[in-house]
Design a protein around this motif. Structure first.
Motif, PDB file in Angstrom:
ATOM      1  N   PHE A   1       0.860  -1.184   0.000  1.00  0.00           N
ATOM      2  CA  PHE A   1       0.000   0.000   0.000  1.00  0.00           C
ATOM      3  C   PHE A   1       0.895   1.232   0.000  1.00  0.00           C
ATOM      4  O   PHE A   1       1.959   1.234   0.609  1.00  0.00           O
ATOM      5  CB  PHE A   1      -0.895   0.016   1.243  1.00  0.00           C
ATOM      6  N   ILE A   2       0.452   2.290  -0.674  1.00  0.00           N
ATOM      7  CA  ILE A   2       1.220   3.530  -0.780  1.00  0.00           C
ATOM      8  C   ILE A   2       0.343   4.664  -0.252  1.00  0.00           C
ATOM      9  O   ILE A   2      -0.851   4.703  -0.531  1.00  0.00           O
ATOM     10  CB  ILE A   2       1.637   3.770  -2.250  1.00  0.00           C
ATOM     11  N   ASN A   3       0.950   5.598   0.505  1.00  0.00           N
ATOM     12  CA  ASN A   3       0.162   6.674   1.100  1.00  0.00           C
ATOM     13  C   ASN A   3       0.626   8.083   0.712  1.00  0.00           C
ATOM     14  O   ASN A   3       0.218   9.064   1.321  1.00  0.00           O
ATOM     15  CB  ASN A   3       0.132   6.550   2.625  1.00  0.00           C
ATOM     16  N   ASP A   4       1.480   8.188  -0.288  1.00  0.00           N
ATOM     17  CA  ASP A   4       2.028   9.488  -0.681  1.00  0.00           C
ATOM     18  C   ASP A   4       2.046   9.560  -2.204  1.00  0.00           C
ATOM     19  O   ASP A   4       2.675   8.738  -2.862  1.00  0.00           O
ATOM     20  CB  ASP A   4       3.439   9.621  -0.111  1.00  0.00           C
TER      21      ASP A   4
ATOM     22  N   GLN B   1       1.706  14.959   3.731  1.00  0.00           N
ATOM     23  CA  GLN B   1       0.383  14.641   4.235  1.00  0.00           C
ATOM     24  C   GLN B   1      -0.010  13.249   3.769  1.00  0.00           C
ATOM     25  O   GLN B   1       0.108  12.926   2.578  1.00  0.00           O
ATOM     26  CB  GLN B   1      -0.623  15.662   3.708  1.00  0.00           C
ATOM     27  N   VAL B   2      -0.489  12.440   4.698  1.00  0.00           N
ATOM     28  CA  VAL B   2      -0.958  11.091   4.382  1.00  0.00           C
ATOM     29  C   VAL B   2      -2.196  11.182   3.499  1.00  0.00           C
ATOM     30  O   VAL B   2      -3.106  11.968   3.762  1.00  0.00           O
ATOM     31  CB  VAL B   2      -1.302  10.319   5.673  1.00  0.00           C
ATOM     32  N   VAL B   3      -2.232  10.370   2.437  1.00  0.00           N
ATOM     33  CA  VAL B   3      -3.410  10.268   1.574  1.00  0.00           C
ATOM     34  C   VAL B   3      -4.107   8.952   1.946  1.00  0.00           C
ATOM     35  O   VAL B   3      -3.556   7.877   1.715  1.00  0.00           O
ATOM     36  CB  VAL B   3      -3.012  10.284   0.085  1.00  0.00           C
ATOM     37  N   PRO B   4      -5.305   9.016   2.532  1.00  0.00           N
ATOM     38  CA  PRO B   4      -5.984   7.807   3.012  1.00  0.00           C
ATOM     39  C   PRO B   4      -6.402   6.858   1.889  1.00  0.00           C
ATOM     40  O   PRO B   4      -6.743   7.288   0.789  1.00  0.00           O
ATOM     41  CB  PRO B   4      -7.231   8.337   3.720  1.00  0.00           C
TER      42      PRO B   4
ATOM     43  N   VAL C   1      -0.245  -3.693  -5.962  1.00  0.00           N
ATOM     44  CA  VAL C   1       0.172  -2.403  -5.408  1.00  0.00           C
ATOM     45  C   VAL C   1      -1.068  -1.520  -5.404  1.00  0.00           C
ATOM     46  O   VAL C   1      -1.710  -1.337  -6.437  1.00  0.00           O
ATOM     47  CB  VAL C   1       1.293  -1.753  -6.248  1.00  0.00           C
ATOM     48  N   ILE C   2      -1.384  -0.973  -4.232  1.00  0.00           N
ATOM     49  CA  ILE C   2      -2.565  -0.129  -4.084  1.00  0.00           C
ATOM     50  C   ILE C   2      -2.063   1.297  -3.851  1.00  0.00           C
ATOM     51  O   ILE C   2      -1.470   1.597  -2.824  1.00  0.00           O
ATOM     52  CB  ILE C   2      -3.455  -0.584  -2.897  1.00  0.00           C
ATOM     53  N   MET C   3      -2.304   2.162  -4.828  1.00  0.00           N
ATOM     54  CA  MET C   3      -1.816   3.532  -4.772  1.00  0.00           C
ATOM     55  C   MET C   3      -2.594   4.357  -3.745  1.00  0.00           C
ATOM     56  O   MET C   3      -3.699   4.006  -3.358  1.00  0.00           O
ATOM     57  CB  MET C   3      -1.914   4.183  -6.147  1.00  0.00           C
ATOM     58  N   ALA C   4      -2.015   5.485  -3.349  1.00  0.00           N
ATOM     59  CA  ALA C   4      -2.599   6.385  -2.363  1.00  0.00           C
ATOM     60  C   ALA C   4      -3.949   6.918  -2.818  1.00  0.00           C
ATOM     61  O   ALA C   4      -4.139   7.220  -3.990  1.00  0.00           O
ATOM     62  CB  ALA C   4      -1.641   7.545  -2.107  1.00  0.00           C
ATOM     63  N   GLY C   5      -4.883   7.000  -1.881  1.00  0.00           N
ATOM     64  CA  GLY C   5      -6.161   7.630  -2.147  1.00  0.00           C
ATOM     65  C   GLY C   5      -7.201   6.757  -2.803  1.00  0.00           C
ATOM     66  O   GLY C   5      -8.297   7.219  -3.096  1.00  0.00           O
ATOM     67  N   VAL C   6      -6.902   5.503  -3.016  1.00  0.00           N
ATOM     68  CA  VAL C   6      -7.810   4.589  -3.714  1.00  0.00           C
ATOM     69  C   VAL C   6      -8.809   3.987  -2.731  1.00  0.00           C
ATOM     70  O   VAL C   6      -8.475   3.715  -1.585  1.00  0.00           O
ATOM     71  CB  VAL C   6      -6.992   3.467  -4.405  1.00  0.00           C
ATOM     72  N   THR C   7     -10.022   3.750  -3.210  1.00  0.00           N
ATOM     73  CA  THR C   7     -11.010   2.964  -2.479  1.00  0.00           C
ATOM     74  C   THR C   7     -11.311   1.725  -3.304  1.00  0.00           C
ATOM     75  O   THR C   7     -11.610   1.823  -4.495  1.00  0.00           O
ATOM     76  CB  THR C   7     -12.313   3.754  -2.253  1.00  0.00           C
TER      77      THR C   7
END
Length: 173
Positions: A84-87, A105-108, A122-128
């Motif tokens: 998981f990626i948060n940036d 800033q963390v991107v949820p 790989v799950i990019m930042a900000g994805v639901t």
């Protein structure tokens, strides 16, 4: 040393980790500042960072990295080696100095109830990833995945709808 840590098995659980009932954690795991719900299982060589939340009855397979800002709801399967990626714009420095937490800033990211994430994804930042969705092995998820959708590839693309009954060959109408 925290009473839940086990140095002989290389298990590190910080005192600020919230563990539900009947959580199973294998060796070579690093947990700090996170929350893990009842009856969840965490495989070997997993790191779960602060401000990450794992729901109840989840399976987190070995070699997975769950960073700050990731929320995984109940009954989610996460395969081996998922990252998981948060940036969205990572950097090592800010104005010539090593970055600190104040410099970004963390991107949820959210994985909704009953979703399954295939090994090596790989799950990019900000994805639901929607409820009951399936992300194929090795996929790179760059945008939201709808409920019950099946996606695969790099970047991940829609393939079909997933059957609620578990019949993976069902097609949407």
């Amino acid at each position: 040393m925290h009473e839940r840590s086990d140095p002989s098995n290389f298990l590190r659980i910080a005192p600020n980790v919230q563990l539900g009932k009947n959580v199973s954690i294998h060796c070579f795991v690093n947990l700090y500042g996170c929350r893990i719900g009842d009856d969840s299982r965490v495989g070997a060589f997993v790191e779960i960072q602060k401000n990450a939340a794992i729901g109840a009855r989840c399976k987190i397979s070995s070699h997975t990295f769950i960073c700050e800002g990731v929320t995984i709801e109940d009954e989610v399967f996460v395969g081996h080696g998922v990252v998981f990626i948060n940036d969205r714009d990572p950097r090592a420095t800010a104005e010539g100095q090593p970055q600190t937490e104040a410099d970004w800033q963390v991107v949820p990211t959210r994985i909704c109830r009953g979703a399954s994430i295939g090994s090596g994804a790989v799950i990019m930042a900000g994805v639901t990833v929607g409820a009951g969705a399936l992300v194929g092995a090795g996929a790179v998820v760059t945008r939201d995945v709808g409920p019950a959708a099946v996606v695969a590839g790099n970047p991940a693309r829609f393939l079909r709808m997933r059957s609620v009954s578990g019949d993976e060959n069902a097609q949407s109408s």
